[in-house]
Design a protein around this motif. Sequence first.
Motif, PDB file in Angstrom:
ATOM      1  N   HIS A 146      -5.736  13.090 -13.266  1.00 24.82           N
ATOM      2  CA  HIS A 146      -4.590  13.664 -12.545  1.00 24.82           C
ATOM      3  C   HIS A 146      -4.089  12.734 -11.460  1.00 24.82           C
ATOM      4  N   HIS A 178      -6.295  12.876   1.417  1.00 18.81           N
ATOM      5  CA  HIS A 178      -7.489  13.667   1.752  1.00 18.81           C
ATOM      6  C   HIS A 178      -8.493  13.810   0.607  1.00 18.81           C
ATOM      7  N   TRP A 206       2.482  26.797  -3.366  1.00 13.17           N
ATOM      8  CA  TRP A 206       2.671  27.441  -4.679  1.00 13.17           C
ATOM      9  C   TRP A 206       2.517  28.961  -4.570  1.00 13.17           C
ATOM     10  N   GLU A 258       9.987  18.788  -0.999  1.00 13.27           N
ATOM     11  CA  GLU A 258       8.966  19.056  -2.019  1.00 13.27           C
ATOM     12  C   GLU A 258       9.168  20.450  -2.622  1.00 13.27           C
ATOM     13  N   TRP A 315       9.743  13.828  -7.364  1.00 14.57           N
ATOM     14  CA  TRP A 315      10.241  14.544  -8.549  1.00 14.57           C
ATOM     15  C   TRP A 315      11.500  15.342  -8.238  1.00 14.57           C
TER      16      TRP A 315
END
Length: 442
Positions: free
Chosen positions: A79, A90, A371, A415, A432
């Motif tokens: 990932h 982190h 999220w 973001e 993105w």
Amino acid sequence: MSVPSLPAELAALRETAVSVLRGNDLGDITRPSPTLYPHQWLWDSCFIAIGLRHLDPQRAAAEILSLLRGQWPNGMIPHVIFAETTNFYHAGPQRWRCDRVTTTAGGAQSTGVTQPPMIAEAAVRVGAMMSDSERGEFYRRLFPGLLRFHQWLYDERDPDDDGLVSLVHSWESGMDNTPTWMEITRPVAPLGVRALRRVNGDDALDALRRDSKEVPSDERLTSGDLFTLYRIVRELRRAHYNFREIRRTIVPLVQDVAFNAILVRANEHLSTIAAEIGEVIPARLRRSARRTREAMGELVVDGVYYSRDFRTRTLLRHETIAGLLPLYAGVVPEDRVDEMVKTITSPRYWSRFGVASVPLDDPNFLPRCYWQGPLWVNMNWLIADGLERYGRLDAAEDLRRNTVDVIASSEAMFEYYSPLDGSGAGSNRFSWTAALLIDLLA
Ligand code: 2M8
């Protein structure tokens, strides 16, 4: 490449997006953001390539191919592939220590888990911008590694032949603190975290975290959740990132609905790539791909799709944006599509800014917390694609327009955004968001 003729404001916005991508370009990889995420992430690079293809298809192809440098001998594509940088992250190499268990194809350090398999989608989108011979060459370079990645997903992560692959960490889902994952993750909070919180409260924990100095902590995971995710990494490390060993630990294992939906689509794209270069998908993988399509039907109750606990095979009954991706996979039966579109476009999820990651009426909903409520441009992009696939062109168009509008409402490429007022949160030069904006404007 030709630049679409856009009204001045949108042209300026596109320019900002291009400059964000240039600023995050590290050669043939693009970091998700200059501050929070200084390395290469798997699904970020895929969404980034989908935008970059409008600027430079060869650079977009390089972004995808560079993921193969992180591939493990067993086929896993990690990932995160760590870049040569001194910028702090982190959950860097020292947390994973993967070099003690394996190597990567290109020698880079990596994490020991994967992320949603968006590679085949990105490859096909990039391929569409190339001449036949360029595409053939690109696909030939990509195919062997991509095939091995899909085979690894089944061989390693679907040991009981359910047709659904299991994830071993919420970071693999890409949706770090989504309620589904937090429900199953919190029970394994480290004892030290529980004790510290009991005695000294959350502030003591907050003082120990080092991940988000740039972003207000109420826009990220709680410290307790973050330390629990670190604990899971420790367990994975001790189990040598091997599923047979991981299975014997306390690590939560989830047949994640969004990941498997993306895999359904990725398997189809992999077949397209293979056909184009005269390769054949091995029968075993073709069978697994069929099984995944079918097994998606086991994740649905009353028209709502959920993730499933691998250990108990019980559904994790949280409605989240992950459950909307079967539309993108194309596995929603025709007679259920209207109902699903109604859900997506209802005020529970839908606003003039896009689709919330958790429904607004959910007790877990927090409009600016990662999220756990905010809308994400990559999710809007995937859902719009699913709507279009099912011929819901108006809804797809509305969602794409709303996505452009929410990005345009602030100068930065955030973001994520609050679905209540469209305000941006998290990193503000996020790759993105920039890349998919370029794609939406094309
Ligand atoms: C976030 O996840 C990383 C861990 O992978 C983190 O919290 O540090 C998620 O939003 C994930 O989906 C994304 O790929 C990554 C980089 O943008 O950040």
